[in-house]
Scaffold this active site. Structure first.
Site, short mmCIF file in Angstrom:
data_model
loop_
_atom_site.label_atom_id
_atom_site.label_comp_id
_atom_site.label_asym_id
_atom_site.label_seq_id
_atom_site.Cartn_x
_atom_site.Cartn_y
_atom_site.Cartn_z
N LYS A 1 -2.51 2.64 2.16
CA LYS A 1 -1.08 2.68 3.16
C LYS A 1 -0.26 3.38 2.47
CE LYS A 1 1.47 -0.18 5.97
NZ LYS A 1 1.64 -1.48 6.53
N GLU B 1 -4.57 0.77 -8.60
CA GLU B 1 -6.14 0.80 -8.78
C GLU B 1 -6.67 1.90 -7.98
OE1 GLU B 1 -4.07 -1.77 -8.05
OE2 GLU B 1 -4.98 -3.79 -8.79
N GLY C 1 -1.79 -4.03 6.01
CA GLY C 1 -3.03 -3.51 5.45
C GLY C 1 -3.92 -4.30 6.02
N ARG C 2 -4.05 -5.65 5.88
CA ARG C 2 -5.27 -6.61 6.31
C ARG C 2 -5.32 -6.60 7.63
NH1 ARG C 2 -0.55 -9.08 4.15
NH2 ARG C 2 0.69 -10.37 5.53
N GLU D 1 -3.47 -13.98 2.39
CA GLU D 1 -2.12 -13.23 2.13
C GLU D 1 -1.45 -13.21 3.28
OE1 GLU D 1 -2.18 -8.60 1.89
OE2 GLU D 1 -2.32 -9.10 -0.26
N HIS E 1 -27.84 -24.55 -0.40
CA HIS E 1 -28.50 -24.96 -1.69
C HIS E 1 -27.54 -24.67 -2.71
CE1 HIS E 1 -32.48 -25.17 0.25
NE2 HIS E 1 -32.00 -24.29 1.02
N LYS F 1 1.93 -7.23 -10.04
CA LYS F 1 2.07 -5.86 -10.34
C LYS F 1 3.35 -5.57 -11.44
CE LYS F 1 0.75 -4.63 -5.58
NZ LYS F 1 1.22 -4.02 -4.50
O1 F6P Z 1 -1.07 -5.95 -3.26
C1 F6P Z 1 -1.31 -6.15 -1.93
C2 F6P Z 1 -1.69 -5.06 -0.85
O2 F6P Z 1 -0.23 -4.55 -0.74
C3 F6P Z 1 -2.29 -5.50 0.04
O3 F6P Z 1 -1.39 -6.07 1.23
C4 F6P Z 1 -2.65 -4.19 0.73
O4 F6P Z 1 -3.88 -4.46 1.59
C5 F6P Z 1 -3.25 -3.75 -0.57
O5 F6P Z 1 -2.31 -4.16 -1.55
C6 F6P Z 1 -3.53 -2.24 -0.68
O6 F6P Z 1 -2.34 -1.61 -0.46
P1 F6P Z 1 -2.48 0.05 -0.12
O7 F6P Z 1 -3.34 0.27 1.20
O8 F6P Z 1 -1.10 0.53 0.08
O9 F6P Z 1 -3.27 0.94 -1.40
#
Ligand code: F6P
Length: 549
Positions: free
Chosen positions: A214, A220, A275-276, A361, A392, A512
């Site tokens: 987003k 990452e 995002g979620r 979150e 189990h 972060k």
């Molecule tokens: O670090 C949390 C977060 O901001 C989430 O809310 C989000 O889904 C995720 O990182 C990924 O963010 P992006 O889609 O901006 O890479």
């Protein structure tokens, strides 16, 4: 601050509605589900709701009709109805980020209209959907090919959090409906192993990377996307190949262009979809590529049906509201700290992981919308595994441990892979587990089995352990949409009562920022001047020493 985020004084725990629930909780103390069922032979049917394709049995919770009436009165007194209307109408209920919360617009029909800052967002949503469909068809028909002319056979989604968990969950959930001539993989972790294992047997010539972010700023995702580009060019050499093997999903066109992806190959999303809450936006492109546009549209129809139900049904017959309020009862009044989500459907194996971000979150917050510290528990911990594997493993603790762990059982009446007696055996286990949790096994029953005295306490099941059961006919794309929207709105219901901001996530920022500061300390060839606490300093020194060996 807009009306939509006004608090309703007095504070939650001082309010008459909350205190009435506390008093009521005292009267229920010591009541066992065995007794509640014995007192009302029709309880199992009375405390169940049929809505939106689900049969929702909540009778095995420690609630009575009065509990539900009091919970609904609490929701009314906290303005839940107004909050729902505020969300659907695009008010900026994400107060700390000053944003509207319009994931419901992502599945609005094309003739609907949702105005935000004087603009209708629905045409934008449908324009992106159409672009996704056209792209999906070109990939499937072989019109869009890789740089060397080979058809695309592999789709690799690169993203994390909401840009990964929704897509991977949906892909697994709908795998039965997916094209088996496509390989779909997901890379989220910055751990190089995730990348290495996801790509090791793929041919770059046939691989499309869908970079989902987003913000297009996430460490990452950008690190993995850069490695993907290097992996591709290692084989295809020519920089122009990137255009044929990378597309992006983002709100950040500038970031996408800087990365080197043509913005014509970018699928837009908007800051008003968290995002979620975005698996039904272009973030779901990998889902559409896997299952095709018709199944994706069916999933959207499922979301929409649950939205309509949530928006219009009276609270006493409103599935997400009841589910949310029962979760709140278990948490705030019975003291449960977690919720186990137990799908008896192998295809939903990633559903608990997906729900962890959605619920935790969203509702892991310590202050109200006004910044006042809360004096009640907010979001519980969600976790789980598909049945029967969990049985189990950790069910022992749910049955006989010292903690109260409410469970959500999810099952389907028709299997997607009918195989001999498997499905009846699976579902028999689901029904047996909720029965055992609720009713347990008394001392008299254990003794009547001839159990030696010394073993009786070990074989006792106290019971009285709450659970919900959600049954649907069959796991289809539409059912999946309904299921996800059900949990989205249940989370909303709880957040509205707690008067927290369920749509921000400030809690992820500190880690972060500290990681950014730590990266050069790990990478620098010179011994860095460390200014952390003594524990962190020692860990960094040890890491630097050992990584050189
Ligand atoms: O670090 C949390 C977060 O901001 C989430 O809310 C989000 O889904 C995720 O990182 C990924 O963010 P992006 O889609 O901006 O890479």
């Amino acid at each position: 601050m807009s009306d939509a985020v006004q608090t309703h004084s007095p504070t939650l725990t001082q309010s008459p509605a909350w205190q009435a629930l506390q008093a009521h909780c005292q009267t229920l103390r010591g009541q066992h589900l065995r007794q509640l069922f014995a007192d009302d032979p029709k309880r199992g049917e009375r405390l169940a709701l049929e809505a939106c394709g689900f049969y929702f049995d909540y009778s095995k919770n420690r609630v009575t009709a009065q509990t539900l009436a009091l919970l609904i009165a609490l929701a009314d007194s906290r303005g839940l109805r107004e909050r729902i209307d505020a969300m659907f109408s695009g008010q900026k209920i994400n107060a700390t980020e000053q944003r509207a919360v319009l994931h419901t617009a992502l599945r609005a029909p094309s003739d609907a209209s949702v105005m935000l800052d004087g603009e209708d967002v629905v045409p934008q949503v449908h324009a992106v959907l159409e672009k996704m469909e056209a792209f999906t068809r070109r990939i499937h028909d072989g019109q869009w090919r890789g740089y060397t002319g080979e058809p695309i056979r592999n789709v690799v989604n690169i993203g994390i959090g909401g840009s990964d968990l929704g897509p991977v969950m949906a892909f697994e959930a709908l795998r039965h409906y997916s094209r088996r001539d496509m390989t779909v993989r997901f890379i989220s972790n910055i751990d190089g192993t995730d990348f290495a294992e996801a790509t090791r047997d793929l041919k770059p010539e046939q691989t499309l990377f869908v970079v989902c972010s987003k913000s297009f700023k996430t460490l990452e995702t950008l690190t993995n996307a850069r490695s993907a580009r290097a992996w591709l060019l290692n084989k295809l050499v020519d920089e122009r190949a990137v255009a044929k093997h990378f597309v992006a999903v983002s709100t950040n066109a500038k970031g996408v262009a800087e990365f080197g992806i043509d913005t014509d190959h970018m699928f837009a999303m908007w800051d008003w979809a968290g995002g979620r809450y975005s698996m039904d936006s272009a973030i779901g492109l990998s889902t559409m590529l896997a299952v095709g546009d018709e199944h994706f549209r069916a999933m959207l129809a499922g979301f929409r049906a649950m939205d309509e139900h949530f928006r219009t049904a009276p609270f006493e017959r409103n599935l997400p509201v009841l589910m949310g309020l029962i979760a709140l009862w278990n948490n705030n009044f019975l003291g449960a700290e977690t919720v186990a989500v137990l799908p008896y459907e192998q295809y939903l194996k990633r559903f608990p992981a997906y729900l962890q971000q959605l619920t935790m979150e969203s509702n892991g917050k310590h202050v109200t919308l006004h910044g006042a510290p809360v004096d009640y528990q907010t979001g519980p911990i969600y976790w789980g595994e598909p049945g029967t594997n969990g049985q189990h493993s950790f069910y022992q603790l749910i049955h006989q441990g010292t903690r109260l762990i409410p469970c959500d059982f999810i099952g389907f009446c028709q299997p997607l892979n009918a195989l001999a007696r498997h499905h009846d055996l699976l579902m028999a286990n689901l029904f047996a587990q909720s029965e055992a949790l609720a009713f347990g096994k008394t001392q008299a029953e254990v003794e009547a089995e001839g159990t030696p005295d010394w073993l009786v306490p070990h074989r006792l099941f106290e019971g009285n352990r709450p659970s919900n059961t959600l049954l649907a006919e069959r796991l289809t794309p539409e059912t999946l949409g309904r299921l996800v929207a059900l949990y989205e709105h249940s989370v909303f219901t709880q957040g509205a009562v707690w008067q927290i901001d369920s749509f921000d996530q400030w809690g992820v920022e500190l880690g972060k920022a500290l990681a950014e500061r730590t990266i050069p300390e790990l990478e620098s060839p010179q011994e860095p001047m460390l200014r952390h606490d003594s524990s962190t300093n020692a860990l960094i020194r040890r890491y630097r020493q050992l990584k050189r060996r």
